[in-house]
Write a protein that holds these residues in place. Structure first.
Motif, short mmCIF file in Angstrom:
data_model
loop_
_atom_site.label_atom_id
_atom_site.label_comp_id
_atom_site.label_asym_id
_atom_site.label_seq_id
_atom_site.Cartn_x
_atom_site.Cartn_y
_atom_site.Cartn_z
N GLY A 15 24.51 -10.88 0.91
CA GLY A 15 25.91 -10.33 0.63
C GLY A 15 26.10 -8.96 1.24
O GLY A 15 27.00 -8.27 0.73
N THR A 18 29.86 -7.13 2.87
CA THR A 18 30.86 -6.72 2.24
C THR A 18 30.68 -5.85 0.85
O THR A 18 29.60 -5.89 0.39
CB THR A 18 32.04 -7.77 2.10
OG1 THR A 18 31.27 -8.78 0.92
CG2 THR A 18 32.71 -8.65 2.95
N VAL A 64 23.07 -16.72 6.39
CA VAL A 64 22.41 -17.66 5.46
C VAL A 64 23.17 -17.95 4.37
O VAL A 64 24.56 -17.12 4.08
CB VAL A 64 21.29 -16.74 4.71
CG1 VAL A 64 21.61 -15.67 3.84
CG2 VAL A 64 20.34 -18.03 4.31
N VAL A 66 22.74 -18.87 0.64
CA VAL A 66 21.75 -18.83 -0.38
C VAL A 66 21.77 -19.82 -1.49
O VAL A 66 20.60 -19.94 -1.99
CB VAL A 66 21.99 -17.23 -1.36
CG1 VAL A 66 21.77 -16.16 -0.43
CG2 VAL A 66 23.08 -17.23 -2.10
N ALA A 93 24.33 -11.27 -3.21
CA ALA A 93 25.35 -12.29 -2.74
C ALA A 93 25.99 -13.05 -4.08
O ALA A 93 25.12 -13.44 -5.10
CB ALA A 93 24.90 -13.58 -1.97
N THR A 116 25.81 -20.32 -6.64
CA THR A 116 25.37 -19.04 -5.60
C THR A 116 24.91 -17.96 -6.71
O THR A 116 23.83 -17.21 -6.38
CB THR A 116 26.69 -18.57 -5.36
OG1 THR A 116 27.33 -19.44 -4.41
CG2 THR A 116 26.64 -17.40 -4.52
N VAL A 191 33.61 -2.95 -10.01
CA VAL A 191 33.45 -2.25 -8.80
C VAL A 191 34.62 -2.54 -7.86
O VAL A 191 34.83 -3.70 -7.77
CB VAL A 191 32.31 -2.51 -8.23
CG1 VAL A 191 32.04 -1.43 -7.20
CG2 VAL A 191 31.22 -2.41 -9.24
N1 LIG Z 1 32.89 -6.04 -7.81
C1 LIG Z 1 32.68 -6.14 -9.12
O1 LIG Z 1 33.55 -5.61 -10.04
C2 LIG Z 1 31.49 -6.64 -9.60
C3 LIG Z 1 30.84 -6.21 -11.08
C4 LIG Z 1 29.69 -6.82 -11.18
C5 LIG Z 1 28.78 -7.49 -10.56
N2 LIG Z 1 29.12 -7.80 -9.31
C6 LIG Z 1 28.10 -8.38 -8.40
O2 LIG Z 1 28.00 -7.76 -7.09
C7 LIG Z 1 27.78 -8.71 -6.09
C8 LIG Z 1 28.53 -8.30 -4.88
O3 LIG Z 1 30.05 -8.45 -5.23
P1 LIG Z 1 31.16 -7.77 -4.51
O4 LIG Z 1 31.92 -7.22 -5.59
O5 LIG Z 1 30.76 -6.67 -3.58
O6 LIG Z 1 31.82 -8.57 -3.94
P2 LIG Z 1 32.13 -9.29 -2.34
O7 LIG Z 1 32.47 -8.22 -1.56
O8 LIG Z 1 32.91 -10.46 -2.38
O9 LIG Z 1 30.69 -9.63 -1.83
C9 LIG Z 1 29.85 -10.66 -2.14
C10 LIG Z 1 29.23 -11.18 -0.83
O10 LIG Z 1 28.31 -12.07 -1.28
C11 LIG Z 1 28.26 -13.05 -0.14
N3 LIG Z 1 28.09 -14.38 -0.51
C12 LIG Z 1 28.80 -15.07 -1.41
N4 LIG Z 1 28.30 -16.44 -1.32
C13 LIG Z 1 27.06 -16.40 -0.70
C14 LIG Z 1 26.19 -17.52 -0.41
N5 LIG Z 1 26.43 -18.63 -0.72
N6 LIG Z 1 25.27 -17.19 0.58
C15 LIG Z 1 25.25 -15.96 1.19
N7 LIG Z 1 26.11 -14.84 0.86
C16 LIG Z 1 27.02 -15.11 0.10
C17 LIG Z 1 29.74 -12.81 0.58
O11 LIG Z 1 29.32 -13.08 2.05
P3 LIG Z 1 30.05 -14.38 2.74
O12 LIG Z 1 31.12 -14.83 2.03
O13 LIG Z 1 30.22 -14.18 3.96
O14 LIG Z 1 28.79 -15.34 2.58
C18 LIG Z 1 29.91 -11.35 0.28
O15 LIG Z 1 29.26 -10.44 1.29
C19 LIG Z 1 27.98 -10.09 -6.69
O16 LIG Z 1 26.77 -10.77 -7.16
C20 LIG Z 1 29.00 -9.78 -7.91
O17 LIG Z 1 28.68 -10.66 -8.64
C21 LIG Z 1 30.45 -7.35 -8.73
#
Ligand SMILES: NC(=O)c1ccc[n+]([C@@H]2O[C@H](COP(=O)([O-])OP(=O)(O)OC[C@H]3O[C@@H](n4cnc5c(N)ncnc54)[C@H](OP(=O)(O)O)[C@@H]3O)[C@@H](O)[C@H]2O)c1
Length: 255
Positions: A15, A18, A64, A66, A93, A116, A191
């Motif tokens: 992931g 982004t 990939v 995942v 991811a 995922t 975040v």
């Molecule tokens: N933002 C928040 O408030 C927050 C809070 C707590 C935890 N988190 C966690 O932080 C992590 C990153 O999230 P983010 O906030 O940075 O959101 P994000 O920008 O949507 O990032 C998620 C990333 O995961 C990748 N991804 C999703 N499904 C995938 C798959 N099947 N295989 C490979 N890659 C995959 C996406 O890329 P593609 O779509 O190109 O595959 C994307 O780059 C996540 O695990 C999320 O649950 C986020």
């Protein structure tokens, strides 16, 4: 000049195209790592590689999904062919899943989120750890959530998946500690990323009030603030830390 805690280390960030993953990848690259970013969308991954290289870092992109074990195995094969090692894996991811009560989510939502956010982390570790076992060392940091530590309003599949990630993290720390592999998790609160934008849309106009009411520091996190915790857990400074779920949440779970 930043510290170079990861000079010549091979680091995988899933992931990494982004949001939090991109921030983590850029932070590792700044500190001398060779970073492989992996995800489904090529353009986003390429953008992270360009940003890392602009700052003088080394980065590479691999597509990939995942949720697909063959692709996860293929990714590890590619990393070993190209770089011969995997020192740090950050399993970041994830997909969002909030805005409804438990009974309002359907089986398809459950599968999408858990495939995922939970199975993807398990599959990733399943193929990363054998490499680290051969090396006799390694560090894994899984990106869970405060929803992996406490219940989270209107996010049943997401909360179940993130609690699962914390459980996997603790168990893997026990299984592989004797082999010199540390496994930890970070648990961010809200975040500022594309995922949070989606969650805000899903939760509607009361979303920000819900977040801010629960955050003693009174603001949302920046992705860099999660990245710095991931780098610390991955570094030799955390050499005696394993099996932990480190909240990076402005105090949300302190209440
Ligand atoms: N933002 C928040 O408030 C927050 C809070 C707590 C935890 N988190 C966690 O932080 C992590 C990153 O999230 P983010 O906030 O940075 O959101 P994000 O920008 O949507 O990032 C998620 C990333 O995961 C990748 N991804 C999703 N499904 C995938 C798959 N099947 N295989 C490979 N890659 C995959 C996406 O890329 P593609 O779509 O190109 O595959 C994307 O780059 C996540 O695990 C999320 O649950 C986020």
């Amino acid at each position: 000049m930043p510290d170079k805690r990861f000079e010549d280390r091979v680091v995988l960030v899933t992931g990494g195209g982004t949001g939090i993953g991109q921030s983590i990848a850029l932070a590792f690259a700044r500190e001398g790592a060779l970073v492989v970013v992996a995800g489904r969308r090529t353009q986003e991954l390429k953008q992270t590689v360009v940003l890392a290289r602009e700052e003088g870092g080394r980065a590479d992109a691999c597509t990939v999904d995942v949720t697909d074990e063959e692709q996860v195995a293929g990714l590890m094969g590619t990393i070993l062919d190209r770089y011969g090692a995997l020192h740090v894996a950050c399993n970041n991811a994830g997909v969002p899943g909030s805005g409804r009560m438990l009974h309002e989510f359907g089986a398809e939502d459950w599968r999408r989120v858990t495939d995922t956010n939970l199975q993807g982390v398990w599959l990733s570790m399943r193929h990363q750890i054998p490499v680290m076992l051969k090396q006799g060392s390694g560090a894994v940091v899984n990106v869970a959530s405060i929803a992996g530590i406490v219940g989270y309003l209107n996010a049943a599949p997401y909360t179940a998946a993130k609690h699962g990630v914390v459980g996997l993290t603790r168990t893997a720390a026990i299984d592989y500690g004797p082999a010199g592999i540390r496994v930890n998790a970070v648990c961010p609160g809200p975040v500022l990323t594309p995922m949070l934008e989606q969650a805000r849309r899903d939760r509607g106009p009361s979303a920000d009030e819900f977040y801010l009411r629960n955050i003693p520091l009174g603001r949302l996190a920046r992705p860099e603030e999660v990245a710095s915790a991931v780098l610390w857990l991955s570094s030799d400074s955390a050499s005696y830390v394993t099996g932990q779920a480190l909240a990076v949440d402005g105090g949300w779970t302190a209440q």
